[in-house]
Design a protein around this motif. Structure first.
Motif, mmCIF file in Angstrom:
data_model
loop_
_atom_site.group_PDB
_atom_site.id
_atom_site.type_symbol
_atom_site.label_atom_id
_atom_site.label_comp_id
_atom_site.label_asym_id
_atom_site.label_seq_id
_atom_site.Cartn_x
_atom_site.Cartn_y
_atom_site.Cartn_z
ATOM 1 N N PRO A 6 0.686 -1.216 0.137
ATOM 2 C CA PRO A 6 0.031 -0.076 -0.102
ATOM 3 C C PRO A 6 0.857 1.215 -0.122
ATOM 4 N N GLN A 7 0.640 2.095 -0.953
ATOM 5 C CA GLN A 7 1.313 3.271 -1.004
ATOM 6 C C GLN A 7 0.958 4.329 0.119
ATOM 7 N N GLU A 8 1.935 4.939 0.956
ATOM 8 C CA GLU A 8 1.636 5.963 2.093
ATOM 9 C C GLU A 8 2.383 7.304 1.798
ATOM 10 N N ARG A 9 1.839 8.484 1.874
ATOM 11 C CA ARG A 9 2.337 9.585 1.815
ATOM 12 C C ARG A 9 2.578 10.334 2.950
ATOM 13 N N ARG A 10 3.726 11.108 3.064
ATOM 14 C CA ARG A 10 4.060 11.898 4.194
ATOM 15 C C ARG A 10 3.643 13.416 3.828
ATOM 16 N N ALA A 11 2.838 14.275 4.384
ATOM 17 C CA ALA A 11 2.256 15.305 4.044
ATOM 18 C C ALA A 11 2.317 16.243 5.351
ATOM 19 N N ARG A 12 2.335 17.511 5.178
ATOM 20 C CA ARG A 12 2.098 18.553 6.300
ATOM 21 C C ARG A 12 1.121 19.492 5.682
ATOM 22 N N HIS A 13 0.322 20.100 6.804
ATOM 23 C CA HIS A 13 -0.852 20.813 6.160
ATOM 24 C C HIS A 13 -0.899 22.141 7.004
ATOM 25 N N ILE A 14 -1.642 23.085 6.599
ATOM 26 C CA ILE A 14 -1.935 24.505 7.508
ATOM 27 C C ILE A 14 -3.492 24.519 7.308
ATOM 28 N N LEU A 15 -4.197 24.307 8.559
ATOM 29 C CA LEU A 15 -5.691 24.275 8.561
ATOM 30 C C LEU A 15 -6.184 25.806 8.929
ATOM 31 N N LEU A 21 2.639 21.282 -3.820
ATOM 32 C CA LEU A 21 1.794 22.002 -3.171
ATOM 33 C C LEU A 21 0.399 22.015 -3.746
ATOM 34 N N SER A 22 -0.583 21.884 -2.875
ATOM 35 C CA SER A 22 -1.998 21.913 -3.198
ATOM 36 C C SER A 22 -2.477 23.361 -3.268
ATOM 37 N N GLY A 23 -3.563 23.643 -3.725
ATOM 38 C CA GLY A 23 -4.349 24.679 -3.802
ATOM 39 C C GLY A 23 -5.180 24.837 -2.495
ATOM 40 N N LEU A 24 -6.327 25.450 -2.293
ATOM 41 C CA LEU A 24 -7.113 25.494 -1.266
ATOM 42 C C LEU A 24 -7.811 24.138 -1.096
ATOM 43 N N VAL A 25 -7.789 23.222 -0.070
ATOM 44 C CA VAL A 25 -8.736 22.032 -0.098
ATOM 45 C C VAL A 25 -9.745 22.349 1.177
ATOM 46 N N GLU A 26 -10.957 21.933 0.896
ATOM 47 C CA GLU A 26 -11.972 22.365 1.733
ATOM 48 C C GLU A 26 -12.532 21.094 2.297
ATOM 49 N N LEU A 75 -10.431 25.112 5.792
ATOM 50 C CA LEU A 75 -9.296 25.121 4.310
ATOM 51 C C LEU A 75 -8.123 24.569 4.733
ATOM 52 N N HIS A 76 -7.478 23.767 3.635
ATOM 53 C CA HIS A 76 -6.129 23.230 4.107
ATOM 54 C C HIS A 76 -5.265 23.517 3.025
ATOM 55 N N LEU A 77 -4.069 23.791 3.571
ATOM 56 C CA LEU A 77 -3.153 24.079 2.225
ATOM 57 C C LEU A 77 -2.076 22.761 2.602
ATOM 58 N N ILE A 78 -1.804 21.880 1.854
ATOM 59 C CA ILE A 78 -1.229 20.789 1.869
ATOM 60 C C ILE A 78 -0.037 20.462 0.950
ATOM 61 N N GLU A 79 1.143 20.017 1.380
ATOM 62 C CA GLU A 79 2.588 19.834 0.986
ATOM 63 C C GLU A 79 2.759 18.173 1.157
ATOM 64 N N VAL A 80 2.964 17.619 0.048
ATOM 65 C CA VAL A 80 3.461 16.120 0.138
ATOM 66 C C VAL A 80 4.932 16.112 0.170
ATOM 67 N N THR A 81 5.513 15.741 1.236
ATOM 68 C CA THR A 81 6.965 15.693 1.387
ATOM 69 C C THR A 81 7.750 14.393 1.140
ATOM 70 N N ASP A 82 6.966 13.159 0.913
ATOM 71 C CA ASP A 82 7.695 11.990 0.581
ATOM 72 C C ASP A 82 6.589 11.040 0.488
ATOM 73 N N ILE A 83 7.138 9.932 -0.420
ATOM 74 C CA ILE A 83 6.255 9.036 -0.937
ATOM 75 C C ILE A 83 6.649 7.558 -0.775
ATOM 76 N N ARG A 84 6.198 6.624 -0.355
ATOM 77 C CA ARG A 84 6.851 5.170 -0.153
ATOM 78 C C ARG A 84 5.817 4.058 -0.494
ATOM 79 N N GLY A 85 6.194 3.059 -0.711
ATOM 80 C CA GLY A 85 5.154 1.712 -1.087
ATOM 81 C C GLY A 85 4.851 2.029 -2.485
ATOM 82 N N GLY A 86 3.729 0.955 -2.820
ATOM 83 C CA GLY A 86 3.254 1.209 -3.870
ATOM 84 C C GLY A 86 3.834 -0.279 -4.962
ATOM 85 N N GLU A 87 4.788 -0.973 -4.202
ATOM 86 C CA GLU A 87 5.505 -1.806 -5.518
ATOM 87 C C GLU A 87 4.713 -2.946 -5.546
#
Length: 635
Positions: free
Chosen positions: A266-275, A352-357, A362-374
């Motif tokens: 299963p693919q996992e993603r590491r993210a950070r956000h501002i709410l 970096l995402s746009g505004l996610v509601e 409202l969230h501002l999201i950035e994906v910092t890393d990706i792992r899995g999916g093999e």
């Protein structure tokens, strides 16, 4: 709060079953006041009936719960009088608690229920951001918000009936010691034993005594032979079914293609956000200001991505992640609310995402890393696939063979036909004793097989038994080849055993007589007593003494010391005991704090039971049905 929900969402979903629906296993909220008096009743509480239909429904629910927890449990156990009685007892207890809560006016206010719902973390998954209940989750259980509130109020009221008893028992060290010291008391003793073995050589047994013992009806059971059967048997199981299964590479490849998702990490993603939180009930102006704030933060991040962590700490309304610079750690699918999850898994690493509601704002999201999916290759999982597919095909083949097994067993008067047709081995067992399953053959010790073997029809028909479902995908049939009923043996057959029995009886009587004579003498002349070394015993530390001796010692009066006790040990002989001292409880056994807790717990249970019994009497509980009266819900 967003971070808490993300981490605990699945756990809290279980709260709907565990917390919201803990009681009333058989009747609904409004049902208590609307029972049908014309329906057959099995019990009455406070003048209100518990009907047969309610008991049956409760029994079915209990059976379903037990089957879910123990899939291989025997259905007969679930339909036993004991289980039925437990269900009826629980129904009666709930009705008593309901009546007591009503009479005591233990009716929680709406304000208290609201505080409980808003504050209790167990209800987190059921709360909307504005504190209201999620009606869609209740609808899944067939409940409205009003019904949920009523049941919560009712359950809280019922729990309060006995709640105070748990903290009302005094358990000081002094009280605990006085209560428990007699039980853990120690006594110093000396013992002399008059054994049966020492008397055997002195005993003479006549033929008349042997015959009298044999003819005495009190001893008849000792000379009754055991009922035995010798039989043949065949067993169909998954191993036998698997032998006829063949697999091709095409079968395995097809199964791989159909289940390819299972072989992907299963693919996992590491993210950070501002709410930027938005209250759904906020005014249009407030919502516009929040959106403007989010737009401003987005522009700052587009200009300089390095500002993300600092902006999250200062501006994010999600306290769980703000202190971590907005970091949410690794995220897998299904862990987040859908709009947020869709955004995270649509972004590439570093994007970096746009505004996610979402429902939180409202969230501002950035994906910092990706792992899995093999994906694991077909060849790397081939052995695993083969085992799995073979098991599936064996299960299907077992069902086919079971039908053939049943037909052949019922049509033939021996087991050879079914063994030949299905390539099974015929097993044989000699002189299996009724009620004594063999310890070294678990299959033959199966209760269902033993029951079938000694069934009158099996013994008398001289044919194959009906197929026996042993559980765990095992089907058996037996054919009795020899049956030896229980019978009274002749005196000639039991000669050696008879003499041993009579000798032991006379030797035991002689040991008791010798012990009692010594006890009388030693009481008169204590200095002549031939006793063993002194030892300290208690109910916890027996020092290898028999339960009969220990019980007699601890029950003996010690008003005057030394005290003498004579103990008949049966075939162990006779013991003469002198009690020299009475000592306090062993501190190593009676640890003060633990003893106080146990004492309080025992008294709490005793007081709770006593109070419940008084409530049963007060509300006139009348149970008219026997356990066997419940309908067979486990069938």
């Amino acid at each position: 709060m967003f971070d808490f929900v993300r981490r605990h969402n699945r756990l809290l979903q279980l709260g709907l079953v565990i917390v919201i629906f803990p009681s009333f296993v058989a009747f609904g909220i409004q049902g208590y006041q609307s029972f049908n008096e014309k329906t057959q009743s099995v019990a009455h509480v406070d003048g209100q009936p518990i009907t047969q239909a309610e008991w049956d429904a409760a029994h079915r629910q209990q059976v379903e719960r037990m089957r879910a927890q123990m899939p291989n449990v025997d259905a007969k156990l679930l339909d036993s009088p004991m289980v039925r009685q437990q269900v009826l007892d629980q129904l009666v207890r709930e009705r008593v608690m309901f009546a007591a809560a009503r009479d005591l006016r233990l009716d929680p206010t709406d304000q208290r229920l609201q505080r409980l719902f808003r504050a209790d973390p167990n209800f987190e998954s059921l709360r909307n951001p504005d504190g209201t209940v999620k009606a869609e989750l209740l609808a899944m259980r067939g409940m409205t918000s009003a019904q949920f509130a009523q049941q919560l109020k009712q359950d809280l009221a019922m729990r309060q009936v006995l709640l105070g008893l748990g903290v009302s028992v005094p358990a000081s060290t002094a009280v605990t010691t006085r209560a428990l010291d007699p039980y853990f008391q120690q006594r110093e003793i000396q013992v002399a034993t008059f054994s049966v073995q020492d008397q055997r050589a002195k005993v003479q047994v006549s033929d008349a005594e042997l015959k009298a013992y044999f003819d005495d009806e009190k001893n008849a059971a000792k000379f009754q032979s055991k009922e035995t059967v010798s039989f043949e048997y065949v067993v169909l199981d998954m191993a036998a079914a698997a032998q006829s299964v063949t697999l091709s590479t095409e079968d395995l490849r097809k199964h791989y293609d159909e289940n390819v998702a299972r072989f992907e990490t299963p693919q996992e993603r590491r993210a950070r956000h501002i709410l930027v939180k938005i209250d759904p009930s906020a005014s249009s102006d407030a919502k516009a200001k929040a959106r403007a704030k989010a737009e401003g933060l987005l522009q700052q991040l587009k200009a300089d991505r390095k500002l993300f962590a600092d902006l999250a700490r200062k501006q994010s309304d999600d306290p769980g992640s703000a202190t971590q610079g907005g970091d949410l750690d690794w995220i897998s699918r299904g862990a987040m609310v859908k709009p947020f999850e869709d955004a995270v898994f649509s972004l590439g690493k570093g994007e970096l995402s746009g505004l996610v509601e979402s429902e939180f704002g409202l969230h501002l999201i950035e994906v910092t890393d990706i792992r899995g999916g093999e994906r694991r290759s077909f060849e790397s999982v081939r052995a695993e696939l083969e085992k799995e597919v073979r098991q599936q095909l064996a299960q299907k083949r077992y069902a086919e063979l079971a039908e053939q097994f049943t037909d052949l067993v019922e049509q033939e008067d021996n087991l050879q036909a079914v063994a030949t047709k299905l390539k099974l081995q015929i097993g044989r067992a000699d002189k299996l004793v009724r009620g004594e399953p063999p310890a070294n053959a678990p299959l033959l010790a199966n209760p269902k097989l033993m029951e079938t073997l000694f069934d009158t029809q099996t013994l008398n028909a001289k044919r194959n038994s009906a197929p026996i479902e042993l559980g765990g995908n095992q089907l058996a049939a037996v054919h009795v080849t020899e049956h030896a009923p229980s019978r009274r043996e002749s005196i000639e057959e039991v000669g050696v055993r008879l003499r041993q029995l009579v000798t032991d009886q006379k030797a035991a009587a002689a040991a008791v007589a010798a012990g009692k004579a010594a006890l009388d003498d030693w009481k008169q002349q204590p200095t002549s007593a031939a006793l063993g070394a002194a030892m300290t015993v208690s109910r916890v530390e027996a020092r290898s003494q028999s339960p009969a001796l220990l019980n007699a010692v601890m029950r003996a009066s010690t008003d005057a010391l030394p005290a003498w006790v004579g103990v008949d040990l049966g075939q162990g002989g006779y013991a003469v005991v002198r009690i020299n001292k009475v000592l306090g409880a062993d501190p190593a056994v009676l640890e003060p704090q633990r003893a106080a807790a146990q004492y309080a717990q025992l008294w709490t249970q005793a007081e709770t039971d006593a109070y419940y019994k008084s409530l049963r009497k007060h509300f006139k509980v009348d149970v008219s049905a026997a356990p066997a009266a419940a309908s067979g819900a486990a069938r």
